[in-house]
Design an enzyme around this catalytic site. Structure first.
Site, PDB file in Angstrom:
ATOM      1  N   HIS A  88       0.781  -1.344   0.010  1.00  0.00           N
ATOM      2  CA  HIS A  88      -0.129  -0.111  -0.117  1.00  0.00           C
ATOM      3  C   HIS A  88       0.571   1.102   0.244  1.00  0.00           C
ATOM      4  O   HIS A  88       1.394   1.373   1.501  1.00  0.00           O
ATOM      5  CB  HIS A  88      -1.054  -0.204   1.484  1.00  0.00           C
ATOM      6  CG  HIS A  88      -2.390   0.785   1.522  1.00  0.00           C
ATOM      7  ND1 HIS A  88      -2.728   0.647  -0.193  1.00  0.00           N
ATOM      8  CD2 HIS A  88      -2.598   1.880   2.501  1.00  0.00           C
ATOM      9  CE1 HIS A  88      -3.842   1.356   0.174  1.00  0.00           C
ATOM     10  NE2 HIS A  88      -3.635   2.373   1.507  1.00  0.00           N
ATOM     11  N   LYS A 138     -10.186   6.247  -3.447  1.00  0.00           N
ATOM     12  CA  LYS A 138      -9.287   7.050  -3.536  1.00  0.00           C
ATOM     13  C   LYS A 138      -7.871   6.687  -3.946  1.00  0.00           C
ATOM     14  O   LYS A 138      -7.621   6.069  -3.718  1.00  0.00           O
ATOM     15  CB  LYS A 138      -9.337   7.613  -2.402  1.00  0.00           C
ATOM     16  CG  LYS A 138      -8.387   8.324  -1.196  1.00  0.00           C
ATOM     17  CD  LYS A 138      -8.178   8.898  -0.229  1.00  0.00           C
ATOM     18  CE  LYS A 138      -7.338   8.406   1.028  1.00  0.00           C
ATOM     19  NZ  LYS A 138      -7.847   8.841   1.897  1.00  0.00           N
ATOM     20  N   LYS A 192      -3.695   7.275  -4.263  1.00  0.00           N
ATOM     21  CA  LYS A 192      -3.119   7.745  -3.730  1.00  0.00           C
ATOM     22  C   LYS A 192      -1.303   8.469  -4.610  1.00  0.00           C
ATOM     23  O   LYS A 192      -1.401   7.347  -4.839  1.00  0.00           O
ATOM     24  CB  LYS A 192      -2.502   6.727  -2.807  1.00  0.00           C
ATOM     25  CG  LYS A 192      -2.814   6.299  -1.231  1.00  0.00           C
ATOM     26  CD  LYS A 192      -3.104   7.657   0.178  1.00  0.00           C
ATOM     27  CE  LYS A 192      -3.912   7.252   1.286  1.00  0.00           C
ATOM     28  NZ  LYS A 192      -3.993   7.739   2.164  1.00  0.00           N
ATOM     29  N   ASP A 215      -5.603  12.057  -3.228  1.00  0.00           N
ATOM     30  CA  ASP A 215      -5.668  11.796  -1.942  1.00  0.00           C
ATOM     31  C   ASP A 215      -3.000  12.230  -2.220  1.00  0.00           C
ATOM     32  O   ASP A 215      -2.925  10.852  -2.681  1.00  0.00           O
ATOM     33  CB  ASP A 215      -5.563  11.123  -0.596  1.00  0.00           C
ATOM     34  CG  ASP A 215      -4.977  11.470   0.431  1.00  0.00           C
ATOM     35  OD1 ASP A 215      -4.156  12.775   0.497  1.00  0.00           O
ATOM     36  OD2 ASP A 215      -4.913  10.570   2.016  1.00  0.00           O
ATOM     37  N   GLU A 273      -7.853  15.861  -1.486  1.00  0.00           N
ATOM     38  CA  GLU A 273      -7.475  15.394  -0.134  1.00  0.00           C
ATOM     39  C   GLU A 273      -5.763  16.156  -0.100  1.00  0.00           C
ATOM     40  O   GLU A 273      -4.985  15.765  -0.535  1.00  0.00           O
ATOM     41  CB  GLU A 273      -7.866  13.979  -0.065  1.00  0.00           C
ATOM     42  CG  GLU A 273      -7.422  14.116   2.026  1.00  0.00           C
ATOM     43  CD  GLU A 273      -7.935  12.020   2.037  1.00  0.00           C
ATOM     44  OE1 GLU A 273      -8.641  11.489   1.476  1.00  0.00           O
ATOM     45  OE2 GLU A 273      -7.522  11.950   3.371  1.00  0.00           O
ATOM     46  N   ASP A 327      -7.033  17.057   5.750  1.00  0.00           N
ATOM     47  CA  ASP A 327      -6.809  15.966   6.816  1.00  0.00           C
ATOM     48  C   ASP A 327      -5.368  16.279   7.684  1.00  0.00           C
ATOM     49  O   ASP A 327      -6.312  16.177   8.453  1.00  0.00           O
ATOM     50  CB  ASP A 327      -6.996  14.664   5.581  1.00  0.00           C
ATOM     51  CG  ASP A 327      -6.343  12.959   6.494  1.00  0.00           C
ATOM     52  OD1 ASP A 327      -6.580  13.168   7.490  1.00  0.00           O
ATOM     53  OD2 ASP A 327      -5.953  11.773   5.862  1.00  0.00           O
ATOM     54  N   LYS A 332     -11.867  11.787  12.108  1.00  0.00           N
ATOM     55  CA  LYS A 332     -10.212  10.921  12.046  1.00  0.00           C
ATOM     56  C   LYS A 332     -10.298  11.136  13.420  1.00  0.00           C
ATOM     57  O   LYS A 332     -10.305  11.156  14.279  1.00  0.00           O
ATOM     58  CB  LYS A 332      -9.302  10.300  11.650  1.00  0.00           C
ATOM     59  CG  LYS A 332      -9.005  10.845  10.114  1.00  0.00           C
ATOM     60  CD  LYS A 332      -7.587  10.633   9.888  1.00  0.00           C
ATOM     61  CE  LYS A 332      -7.920  10.096   8.504  1.00  0.00           C
ATOM     62  NZ  LYS A 332      -6.620   9.627   7.954  1.00  0.00           N
ATOM     63  N   GLU A 365     -14.492   6.827   4.485  1.00  0.00           N
ATOM     64  CA  GLU A 365     -12.855   5.023   3.444  1.00  0.00           C
ATOM     65  C   GLU A 365     -12.761   4.104   4.939  1.00  0.00           C
ATOM     66  O   GLU A 365     -11.962   3.624   4.818  1.00  0.00           O
ATOM     67  CB  GLU A 365     -11.576   5.649   3.514  1.00  0.00           C
ATOM     68  CG  GLU A 365     -11.392   6.674   4.501  1.00  0.00           C
ATOM     69  CD  GLU A 365      -9.869   7.395   4.254  1.00  0.00           C
ATOM     70  OE1 GLU A 365      -9.915   8.184   3.107  1.00  0.00           O
ATOM     71  OE2 GLU A 365      -9.249   7.970   4.901  1.00  0.00           O
TER      72      GLU A 365
HETATM   73  O1  LIG Z   1      -6.242   9.374   4.711  1.00  0.00           O
HETATM   74  C1  LIG Z   1      -5.380   9.103   5.110  1.00  0.00           C
HETATM   75  O2  LIG Z   1      -4.318  10.098   4.720  1.00  0.00           O
HETATM   76  C2  LIG Z   1      -4.654   7.499   5.078  1.00  0.00           C
HETATM   77  C3  LIG Z   1      -5.267   6.235   4.693  1.00  0.00           C
HETATM   78  C4  LIG Z   1      -6.597   6.407   4.721  1.00  0.00           C
HETATM   79  C5  LIG Z   1      -6.486   5.826   3.263  1.00  0.00           C
HETATM   80  C6  LIG Z   1      -5.336   5.374   2.869  1.00  0.00           C
HETATM   81  O3  LIG Z   1      -5.189   4.569   2.494  1.00  0.00           O
HETATM   82  O4  LIG Z   1      -4.182   6.151   4.144  1.00  0.00           O
HETATM   83 MN   LIG Z   2      -5.417  11.296   3.456  1.00  0.00          MN
END
Ligand SMILES: O=C(O)C[C@H]1C=CC(=O)O1
Ligand SMILES: [Mn+2]
Length: 375
Positions: free
Chosen positions: A23, A168, A170, A199, A225, A250, A274, A328
């Site tokens: 991940h 989402k 990354k 994000d 994000e 975030d 969160k 999420e």
């Molecule tokens: O949002 C984040 O920064 C942290 C987290 C949430 C989903 C994911 O894959 O990482």
């Molecule tokens: Mn995030």
């Protein structure tokens, strides 16, 4: 309070679980997750659970799994043992008065106290936060394999299974141009069947973000994000006021005080709420309240917690009157090992909330004992 009741023990467990695939975030590549669990036993026999899990050791937040454990064991547990477990608010007020920082450690302990008290009262934990407005909550999936084709195949499988239709992505490890090309290819492949968001986990400068947001908007992306550094709230305000794409805060949010600062300057369109980043369930509810008062939309975020933190989050998020951007809460689905007797019910793009008292889950203690570090 009338009859005698006391906290007998506060234990912490570090549980290492491999992820189903690498991940990749801009700040860390995760091949496993370390769950930090707190188990509180009270003299009435009620055993309750909390979780203070973070991401990538110290790469994401300023608490590590080890620091959370040692600080709960050394500083928090002695404030609780022997006290009345029913006095959750009073106990947490004392913990907050005596202990600086340590939001994740506080969240884990507070969750366990609320789980225990809700079990004692025979109600779902959400009842202690005003009651539910929904029995299931939408859950997004994060595509973070680092490989465009693999991410598309993964998203298509999730759509087929009707498990997720919000994705989402990354980004932030490559150049802005390369990242946008990756995101645009995924959005083209999924079309209108899915909402695609990004994000960047603070990876961009404000200039890069302004350019990135424009290209992402053209590619049909729905939201961005935390594109820039957590501390740069003025920069976040610039991005939000530029009105290119909805901007979500975030990492900028470490509880109600940050929420107030960001809300009062209109520096974000959406808050990722969160429980761990907010210092607990009560803090998360306050962050949400500040957002709603300021006209900021809500999203239920995760620190990739396991089942305990995920259900604690779900219980609180289920009480938010408006959860426009969904959640999420997929953490347990990223892990290869189940720590519950029955897995959480994810179906129809949502997590169904349990109706049993407390968090509403049953931990498989034998399984946990096998997975636990230093057992
Ligand atoms: O949002 C984040 O920064 C942290 C987290 C949430 C989903 C994911 O894959 O990482
Ligand atoms: Mn995030």
């Amino acid at each position: 309070m009338s009859s005698q009741l006391s906290i007998v023990s506060v234990e912490t467990l570090l549980v290492d679980v491999p992820t189903i695939r690498a991940h990749k975030l801009s700040v860390a590549t995760m091949n496993h997750q370390t769950l930090v669990l707190v188990r509180i036993t009270a003299s009435d026999g009620i055993v309750s659970w909390g979780e203070g899990t973070t991401i990538g050791g110290l790469a994401y937040g300023e608490e590590s799994p080890q620091s959370i454990k040692v600080n709960v064991d050394t500083y928090v547990a002695p404030l609780l043992v022997g006290e009345d477990p029913r006095a959750v608010a009073r106990l947490m007020a004392q913990v907050n008065q005596r202990i600086q920082g340590n939001r994740f450690a506080k969240c884990a302990v507070e969750t366990a106290l609320y789980d225990g008290q809700a079990k004692r009262l025979g109600v779902p934990l959400s009842e202690l936060f005003g009651g539910r407005v929904r029995e299931s909550i939408p859950v997004a999936w994060t595509l973070a394999s680092g490989d465009t084709r693999r991410d598309i195949a993964e998203a298509e499988r999730m759509l087929e299974l009707r498990r997720h239709n919000v994705f989402k992505l990354k980004i932030g490890l490559r150049s802005v141009k390369d990242d946008v090309a990756h995101v645009a290819a995924i959005k083209r492949a999924l079309g209108d069947m899915a909402s695609v968001r990004i994000d960047a986990n603070q990876a961009w400068s404000v200039t890069e973000a302004l350019e990135g947001l424009r290209m992402l908007a053209d590619a049909g992306i729905d939201m961005a994000e935390q594109p820039i550094a957590a501390h740069d709230k003025l920069g976040l305000r610039r991005l939000t006021q530029a009105n290119i794409l909805p901007v979500m805060a975030d990492e900028a949010l470490h509880g109600p005080r940050d929420a107030f600062e960001v809300a009062s300057t209109q520096a974000a369109d959406i808050f990722a709420v969160k429980i761990n980043q907010s210092g607990g369930l009560r803090g998360a509810a306050q962050v949400a309240g500040i957002a709603q008062a300021a006209g900021i939309a809500l999203y239920g975020g995760t620190m990739l917690e396991g089942a305990v933190g995920t259900l604690a989050s779900a219980q609180v998020f289920s009480t938010f009157h408006d959860l426009a951007w969904g959640t999420e809460l997929f953490g347990p689905l990223l892990l290869t090992e189940e720590i519950l007797v029955e897995p959480l019910p994810y179906r129809d793009f949502s997590l169904q909330l349990p109706t049993r008292p407390g968090l509403g889950i049953e931990i498989d203690e034998a399984k946990l004992a096998r997975l636990c570090r230093d057992r």
